[in-house]
Design a protein around this motif. Structure first.
Motif: not given
Ligand code: ADQ
Length: 460
Positions: A347-349, A364-371, A341-344
């Motif tokens: 809290t994630l930070a 495969r990922d465009g960028m990945n902001l989690v990293a 489920r989604p987490i605020a």
């Molecule tokens: P996403 O595929 O959604 O984005 P990502 O870049 O990782 O992937 O961004 C996800 C965002 O959602 C992050 O900010 C993360 O913290 C947040 N998130 C993830 N899980 C969550 C949860 N359980 N609760 C709350 N927040 C959560 C698409 C592309 C990526 C590209 C981004 C931005 O697929 O490759 O990096 O757009 O361009």
């Protein structure tokens, strides 16, 4: 006075915590600075004539202009073409693509409807910035309606090599439509190289690398990588509040004596989650001394659940995490904690900061902001280790992570073991280098470099 008109499939709801702090805020800030409109779908389905009506709202300090979709539009444009055709193909998953003529028709119909409504909202000095694969044809549709404004397009997801791209229905028409824009931005140099190859090999076009332009279909456009980033200081601060300290404290009390590994992803087949679980299992089997000493917390909120490939992956993950926990768990230790489920964000930070290893292994990922968020959240004097897929766009920049091939689960398992035992000196060195890259390519740079190229295109 130049205004910004931002267009995306969904318009973010600024009131939602799960979105605040992310891309929605960065784009919202740009709109507040320039003034303007954020235009797109309101996320609702409405089969009454009211779906045609545009709703204006300026509660967020900028104006949002939204439309609803009919059920038929939702099924064809969003779920069909968006989720079942373009998303899998652009993520190199031709096996999951299900093209249908009805989807392509609905896709074009919605892009035309958006163009009809948007045309009336755009003023002569506006910069128009359109986002992502749902709206490839929108620029061409605006031009067909006499819009002469600077038009920019940014693709958030990968742009694959020509042989994969050509699996897209109406591929040539879509690429031709991209030449209606003045600036086309992608996440990485690799994506841009794929685009240029298509233009020279399939579209009889030419490239000027020095100028960063491509010429085809009678137009020359700017084509560049604008790697997206995060708001580093805001995210760092979020990981350091009193509330965050409380979360970390609770986490460490629950998992005392164990090293915490964290994965945070939307539950999507592109994120490599089953392979990640298998890599963790491999590590536990091979490095038996780490059993009871390490826990994987995987947060994976549901998305697109009415698409078969998504319900399949959900079942697979539940099966796999259950099997691994069944194999290893003891009365005082559960190896995988899987949260669906989604987490605020705040809290994630805190969870990022409290975790010794960030496991980011998309196929495969465009960028990945989690990293990038994981890096930003770390303690500088005792930072964790980022394990990153070489197939995430972020890997182009974050070379000081432990880079892995996510398909090779034994390699990922070995890297997890390496990260567990990495000495503090090496962790600090890598983290310092990573944080410098995350800072260099932050969200403000992404936004301002795109907007300034778009304004220049307008002057030209
Ligand atoms: P996403 O595929 O959604 O984005 P990502 O870049 O990782 O992937 O961004 C996800 C965002 O959602 C992050 O900010 C993360 O913290 C947040 N998130 C993830 N899980 C969550 C949860 N359980 N609760 C709350 N927040 C959560 C698409 C592309 C990526 C590209 C981004 C931005 O697929 O490759 O990096 O757009 O361009």
């Amino acid at each position: 006075m130049t205004r910004l008109v931002m267009v995306s499939n969904r318009v973010a709801d600024p009131g939602k915590d799960s979105q605040s702090g992310g891309l929605a805020v960065a784009l919202g800030d740009a709109l507040r600075e320039y003034g303007g409109i954020w235009f797109g779908w309101d996320g609702r389905i409405d089969d009454t004539p009211a779906h045609q009506r545009v709703a204006l709202n300026d509660d967020a300090g900028y104006c949002t202009a939204t439309l609803s979709l009919t059920q038929q539009e939702y099924d064809g444009y969003y779920n069909g073409m968006g989720n079942n055709v373009l998303w899998p193909i652009l993520h190199y998953r031709l096996d999951l693509a299900k093209p249908e003529k009805a989807y392509t028709d609905a896709y074009m119909q919605v892009n035309r409807r958006f163009a009809d409504t948007l045309r009336a909202l755009v003023q002569s000095n506006d910069l128009v910035w359109i986002h992502d694969y749902h709206l490839f044809p929108l620029g061409a549709e605006l031009r067909a309606r006499g819009c002469g404004n600077p038009l920019g397009f940014f693709l958030h997801i990968p742009f694959p090599p020509p042989d994969i791209l050509r699996a897209m229905p109406d591929c040539e028409a879509i690429i031709r439509a991209l030449f209606s824009y003045d600036v086309v931005g992608m996440q990485t140099a690799g994506d841009i190289a794929n685009f240029k190859r298509y233009i020279t090999d399939q579209a009889d076009g030419t490239i000027d690398d020095a100028a960063g332009t491509a010429t085809a279909f009678g137009r020359t456009i700017t084509v560049k990588a604008y790697p997206i980033g995060i708001d580093v200081d805001t995210f760092r601060a979020m990981a350091r509040t009193d509330e965050a300290e409380g979360v970390i404290d609770r986490l460490q009390r629950r998992t005392s004596e164990t090293i915490q590994i964290i994965g945070v992803d939307r539950l999507d087949y592109s994120k490599g989650l089953p392979e990640r679980f298998t890599a963790f299992q491999y590590m536990l089997e091979r490095y038996t001394g780490h059993q009871k000493g390490v826990t994987l917390m995987q947060i994976a909120p549901p998305t697109r659940e009415n698409v078969d490939a998504y319900s399949d992956i959900r079942e697979e993950l539940e099966r796999r995490s259950g099997a691994i926990n069944g194999q290893f768990a003891d009365f005082d230790w559960t190896p995988i904690r899987y949260i669906h489920r989604p987490i605020a964000r705040r809290t994630l930070a805190a969870l990022f900061r409290g975790s010794r290893i960030g496991l980011v292994t998309p196929l495969r990922d465009g960028m990945n902001l989690v990293a990038k968020e994981y890096v930003a959240a770390q303690n500088d004097d005792d930072p964790g280790v980022l394990i990153l897929s070489k197939f995430a766009g972020a890997a182009e920049d974050l070379q000081d992570a432990l880079l892995v091939n996510p398909y090779d689960t034994s390699e990922v398992g070995e890297k997890i073991a390496e990260a567990i035992s990495m000495p503090l000196g090496q962790r600090r060195e890598r983290h310092e280098a990573l944080l410098a890259r995350v800072r260099a390519n932050d969200v403000n740079r992404w936004r301002s470099s795109f907007i300034s190229d778009l304004s220049r295109a307008g002057e030209a």
